[in-house]
Design an enzyme around this catalytic site. Structure first.
Site, PDB file in Angstrom:
ATOM      1  N   THR A  56      16.355  44.962  -1.888  1.00 48.24           N
ATOM      2  CA  THR A  56      17.423  44.532  -2.796  1.00 48.24           C
ATOM      3  C   THR A  56      18.623  44.169  -1.930  1.00 48.24           C
ATOM      4  OG1 THR A  56      18.346  46.759  -2.956  1.00 48.24           O
ATOM      5  CG2 THR A  56      16.669  46.179  -4.567  1.00 48.24           C
TER       6      THR A  56
ATOM      7  N   VAL B 194      17.842  52.546   4.372  1.00 51.80           N
ATOM      8  CA  VAL B 194      19.247  52.123   4.292  1.00 51.80           C
ATOM      9  C   VAL B 194      19.397  50.746   4.945  1.00 51.80           C
ATOM     10  CG1 VAL B 194      21.630  52.712   4.847  1.00 51.80           C
ATOM     11  CG2 VAL B 194      19.980  54.539   4.371  1.00 51.80           C
ATOM     12  N   LYS B 195      19.910  49.806   4.142  1.00 51.45           N
ATOM     13  CA  LYS B 195      20.023  48.425   4.625  1.00 51.45           C
ATOM     14  C   LYS B 195      21.443  48.192   5.126  1.00 51.45           C
ATOM     15  CE  LYS B 195      18.487  43.905   2.957  1.00 51.45           C
ATOM     16  NZ  LYS B 195      18.246  43.129   1.734  1.00 51.45           N
ATOM     17  N   ILE B 196      21.542  47.731   6.362  1.00 47.19           N
ATOM     18  CA  ILE B 196      22.839  47.650   7.051  1.00 47.19           C
ATOM     19  C   ILE B 196      23.001  46.272   7.681  1.00 47.19           C
ATOM     20  CG2 ILE B 196      24.145  48.627   8.997  1.00 47.19           C
ATOM     21  CD1 ILE B 196      22.763  51.268   8.456  1.00 47.19           C
TER      22      ILE B 196
END
Ligand code: E4P
Length: 218
Positions: free
Chosen positions: A27, A86-88
């Site tokens: 997402t 965790v998207k960073i």
């Protein structure tokens, strides 16, 4: 090659999951906003709902752009469910945050990647997944698939463990080309996944088989 679906739409996630080939979900803030999911509580509940559908690998993106903010947000996201990645974003503090999470054993997806140099930095920091945006590169008259090939070569030569997650996939041909180029994962909209099913000769052949069976068996 693993298949992720690139959406926050629960119906589409369910449909792809029912096909039996889904390995995860990505997402981003735009996709969450598109589904009308707003406010911290609703956003967290929505990630939990996605985690309840799929087996693993649900990328949830931080909004902060400073190190401390990313750490706080990332730890909160990771606590929702152990399927959360965790998207960073690939910015200076993002690289520092990826290194921090890597040392803590929290999985990360380094996003907004457009060059091989960025891919090297993310791998050095210990990113679990790397998301090069191939469709957005194509939009600028460069070849997104060439970037996947280049990163795949570098990661193999250097023995980096980061997995290449081809993102910004726009169509079924992108999926085939990503597989050929050495992507470990593709994340795609549902129509691109379903498009892989299509071939007119399959439809013609099936109609013929069923018609011949009917003629012979009444
Ligand atoms: C997924 O991780 C990305 O956020 C997404 O694939 C971007 O796709 P777009 O370029 O179609 O917005």
């Amino acid at each position: 090659m693993k298949f992720f679906i690139d959406t926050a739409n629960l119906d589409q996630i369910n449909e792809a999951h029912d096909l039996g080939v889904l390995d995860g979900v990505t997402t981003n803030p735009s996709l969450m906003a598109k589904e009308g999911i707003t406010g911290e509580k609703n956003i967290k509940n929505h990630y939990k709902a996605i985690c309840n559908i799929v087996g693993d690998n649900v990328s949830a993106e931080v909004i902060s752009t400073d190190f401390n903010g990313m750490i706080k947000e990332g730890e909160e996201l990771a606590s929702i469910d152990n399927k959360i990645v965790v998207k960073i974003p690939l910015i200076k503090d993002g690289i520092k945050a990826i290194k921090y999470f890597s040392e803590k054993g929290i999985r990360t997806n380094c996003t907004l990647v457009f060059s091989a140099g960025q891919a090297i930095l993310a791998a050095k920091a210990g990113a679990t997944f790397l998301s090069p945006f191939i469709g957005r590169i194509d939009d600028t008259n460069w070849d997104g698939i060439e970037l996947i090939q280049q990163i795949a070569t570098i990661y193999a030569v250097q023995n980096f463990k980061t997995e290449i997650l081809a993102a910004s996939v726009r169509n079924s041909l992108h999926i085939v080309k990503c597989a050929e180029a050495g992507a470990d994962i593709v994340t795609c909209p549902l129509p691109a996944i379903l498009g892989l099913l299509k071939h007119p000769l399959t439809d013609i052949g099936l109609a013929q088989f069923l018609s011949d069976h009917k003629k012979a068996n009444g």
